[in-house]
Design a protein around this motif. Structure first.
Motif, PDB file in Angstrom:
ATOM      1  N   UNK A   9      46.268  29.632  42.024  1.00 37.96           N
ATOM      2  CA  UNK A   9      46.264  28.372  42.760  1.00 37.96           C
ATOM      3  C   UNK A   9      46.674  28.634  44.205  1.00 37.96           C
ATOM      4  N   UNK A  10      45.891  28.159  45.132  1.00 34.06           N
ATOM      5  CA  UNK A  10      46.210  28.295  46.548  1.00 34.06           C
ATOM      6  C   UNK A  10      46.964  27.066  47.044  1.00 34.06           C
ATOM      7  N   UNK A  11      47.721  27.237  48.120  1.00 35.23           N
ATOM      8  CA  UNK A  11      48.470  26.109  48.683  1.00 35.23           C
ATOM      9  C   UNK A  11      47.543  25.060  49.295  1.00 35.23           C
ATOM     10  N   UNK A  12      46.267  25.393  49.439  1.00 35.74           N
ATOM     11  CA  UNK A  12      45.278  24.419  49.915  1.00 35.74           C
ATOM     12  C   UNK A  12      44.915  23.419  48.828  1.00 35.74           C
ATOM     13  N   UNK A  13      45.333  23.697  47.596  1.00 35.17           N
ATOM     14  CA  UNK A  13      44.986  22.841  46.475  1.00 35.17           C
ATOM     15  C   UNK A  13      43.776  23.328  45.701  1.00 35.17           C
ATOM     16  N   UNK A  14      43.180  24.424  46.142  1.00 37.33           N
ATOM     17  CA  UNK A  14      42.004  24.973  45.471  1.00 37.33           C
ATOM     18  C   UNK A  14      42.386  26.166  44.594  1.00 37.33           C
ATOM     19  N   UNK A  15      41.560  26.421  43.593  1.00 34.67           N
ATOM     20  CA  UNK A  15      41.736  27.582  42.721  1.00 34.67           C
ATOM     21  C   UNK A  15      40.831  28.705  43.199  1.00 34.67           C
ATOM     22  N   UNK A  16      41.283  29.945  43.014  1.00 33.08           N
ATOM     23  CA  UNK A  16      40.505  31.117  43.414  1.00 33.08           C
ATOM     24  C   UNK A  16      40.484  32.095  42.251  1.00 33.08           C
ATOM     25  N   UNK A  17      39.314  32.585  41.848  1.00 32.82           N
ATOM     26  CA  UNK A  17      39.253  33.534  40.725  1.00 32.82           C
ATOM     27  C   UNK A  17      40.132  34.754  40.967  1.00 32.82           C
ATOM     28  N   UNK A  18      40.812  35.206  39.913  1.00 35.03           N
ATOM     29  CA  UNK A  18      41.845  36.237  40.027  1.00 35.03           C
ATOM     30  C   UNK A  18      41.330  37.618  40.424  1.00 35.03           C
ATOM     31  N   UNK A  19      40.035  37.844  40.259  1.00 37.91           N
ATOM     32  CA  UNK A  19      39.443  39.121  40.661  1.00 37.91           C
ATOM     33  C   UNK A  19      38.276  38.841  41.582  1.00 37.91           C
ATOM     34  N   UNK A  20      38.238  39.549  42.705  1.00 38.79           N
ATOM     35  CA  UNK A  20      37.110  39.405  43.607  1.00 38.79           C
ATOM     36  C   UNK A  20      36.267  40.668  43.619  1.00 38.79           C
ATOM     37  N   UNK A  21      35.008  40.518  43.947  1.00 36.53           N
ATOM     38  CA  UNK A  21      34.119  41.668  44.093  1.00 36.53           C
ATOM     39  C   UNK A  21      33.975  41.960  45.578  1.00 36.53           C
ATOM     40  N   UNK A  22      34.449  43.128  46.002  1.00 38.73           N
ATOM     41  CA  UNK A  22      34.398  43.494  47.411  1.00 38.73           C
ATOM     42  C   UNK A  22      33.058  44.067  47.809  1.00 38.73           C
ATOM     43  N   UNK A  23      32.639  43.804  49.055  1.00 41.84           N
ATOM     44  CA  UNK A  23      31.345  44.297  49.530  1.00 41.84           C
ATOM     45  C   UNK A  23      31.456  45.126  50.805  1.00 41.84           C
ATOM     46  N   UNK A  24      32.668  45.521  51.173  1.00 43.43           N
ATOM     47  CA  UNK A  24      32.861  46.372  52.349  1.00 43.43           C
ATOM     48  C   UNK A  24      32.063  47.667  52.175  1.00 43.43           C
ATOM     49  N   UNK A  25      31.360  48.072  53.221  1.00 42.48           N
ATOM     50  CA  UNK A  25      30.580  49.311  53.265  1.00 42.48           C
ATOM     51  C   UNK A  25      29.363  49.302  52.334  1.00 42.48           C
ATOM     52  N   UNK A  26      28.975  48.128  51.826  1.00 40.89           N
ATOM     53  CA  UNK A  26      27.724  48.035  51.075  1.00 40.89           C
ATOM     54  C   UNK A  26      26.671  47.491  52.031  1.00 40.89           C
ATOM     55  N   UNK A  27      25.653  48.275  52.353  1.00 41.08           N
ATOM     56  CA  UNK A  27      24.716  47.887  53.414  1.00 41.08           C
ATOM     57  C   UNK A  27      23.872  46.667  53.070  1.00 41.08           C
ATOM     58  N   UNK A  28      23.518  45.938  54.116  1.00 37.98           N
ATOM     59  CA  UNK A  28      22.581  44.820  54.007  1.00 37.98           C
ATOM     60  C   UNK A  28      21.286  45.304  53.368  1.00 37.98           C
ATOM     61  N   UNK A  29      20.667  44.434  52.589  1.00 37.66           N
ATOM     62  CA  UNK A  29      19.412  44.805  51.959  1.00 37.66           C
ATOM     63  C   UNK A  29      19.576  44.962  50.455  1.00 37.66           C
ATOM     64  N   UNK A  30      18.744  45.806  49.876  1.00 41.31           N
ATOM     65  CA  UNK A  30      18.702  45.937  48.421  1.00 41.31           C
ATOM     66  C   UNK A  30      20.047  46.353  47.828  1.00 41.31           C
ATOM     67  N   UNK A  31      20.783  47.224  48.524  1.00 40.12           N
ATOM     68  CA  UNK A  31      22.032  47.718  47.946  1.00 40.12           C
ATOM     69  C   UNK A  31      23.050  46.590  47.779  1.00 40.12           C
ATOM     70  N   UNK A  32      23.232  45.788  48.828  1.00 37.00           N
ATOM     71  CA  UNK A  32      24.182  44.671  48.733  1.00 37.00           C
ATOM     72  C   UNK A  32      23.671  43.612  47.757  1.00 37.00           C
ATOM     73  N   UNK A  33      22.396  43.302  47.841  1.00 34.64           N
ATOM     74  CA  UNK A  33      21.821  42.295  46.946  1.00 34.64           C
ATOM     75  C   UNK A  33      22.006  42.707  45.489  1.00 34.64           C
ATOM     76  N   UNK A  34      21.659  43.934  45.161  1.00 34.60           N
ATOM     77  CA  UNK A  34      21.718  44.390  43.776  1.00 34.60           C
ATOM     78  C   UNK A  34      23.156  44.454  43.265  1.00 34.60           C
TER      79      UNK A  34
END
Length: 273
Positions: A9-34
């Motif tokens: 639970x965030x102090x904004x009143x919204x919920x955020x899923x406990x695990x996120x999928x990071x996309x740092x260093x995944x290039x634009x295009x097929x790699x990021x999309x897939x």
């Protein structure tokens, strides 16, 4: 994988899923999309991007094409670290919003308190100016929650001195051996959720025999142990991979660490490079 349906639970009143999928260093295009498409397919509902990553268009398209209802996917993006003026912040937000094409942004972060090419430089006034744009867009309902990244205690206190809304999130580099205890404690004392990027220390933890021994007790990998450790500390992990098997494995975290093992990992905190 029930853990993927759990939230903080965030102090904004919204919920955020406990695990996120990071996309740092995944290039634009097929790699990021897939990669994003596969993460959504196996059950991730929280995707982390940034304008500076250059992959927002592919991330947004993968979410739109996934068949998962928009309201079930949590999307984060970030203001580039070098932008420290109100006009630049507004323009960057419009660019990100158009790139993603997902409507309201769930979480928008200041990527860093200083430009990457001038780390440690003083941009306190600029951060306050930019944060007021964040507050404005949050009040207008275009962003559900707002936060920062790579801010330490001094940066957070400086921001608080000239603004109204306390950041809902601080995304920092956080892994066994680098737990930023002062910043983490400050955030948790001020209802700022800590998100941990590079939870595997960009792979360095995977070769640690001490961690392998503990992970073996649970029938888990070092990666799974390392990511689970963040959850034990109420830190939201952002694992990243482009390999389908690892994308799935990184979310197989439905186990608890024994108190004694957590204590051992705590002691390793300053001993892992």
């Amino acid at each position: 994988m029930p853990i993927l349906t759990e939230t903080f639970s965030l102090s904004s009143g919204h919920a955020i899923p406990k695990i996120g999928f990071g996309t740092w260093q995944i290039p634009e295009g097929a790699e990021a999309y897939d990669a994003v498409a596969e993460a959504l397919r196996v059950g991730y509902r929280h995707i982390d991007s940034a304008l500076a990553y250059g992959n927002e268009r592919s991330v947004g398209r993968a979410i739109r094409d996934s068949g998962v209802p928009r309201e079930e996917v949590y999307i984060t993006t970030k203001l580039p670290a070098e932008i420290k003026d109100a006009k630049g912040a507004r323009e960057a937000f419009e660019t990100s919003a158009a790139n993603l094409d997902l409507g309201v942004v769930d979480l928008w972060l200041i990527h860093a308190p200083w430009p990457w090419q001038d780390m440690g430089s003083d941009h306190r006034a600029g951060n306050i100016e930019v944060w007021k744009v964040f507050e404005e867009l949050h009040a207008a309902g275009r962003v559900r929650s707002i936060g920062v990244s790579n801010f330490d205690v001094e940066d957070l206190e400086s921001l608080a001195s000239g603004t109204e809304v306390t950041p809902h999130v601080n995304q920092i580099r956080w892994f066994i051996g680098n737990t930023q205890p002062e910043t983490t404690a400050y955030c948790q004392d001020h209802a700022i959720l800590v998100e941990g990027y590079s939870p595997l220390a960009t792979g360095k933890l995977l070769e640690d025999d001490r961690l392998a021994g503990i992970a073996g007790k649970y029938g888990k990998s070092v990666a799974q142990l390392s990511i689970r450790y963040l959850l034990e500390k109420d830190v939201l992990p952002l694992p990243k991979s482009v390999t389908p098997e690892r994308i799935a494995a990184n979310a197989q975290l439905d186990f608890d660490l024994d108190t004694d093992d957590v204590a051992v990992l705590d002691q390793l905190s300053n001993a892992v490079d």
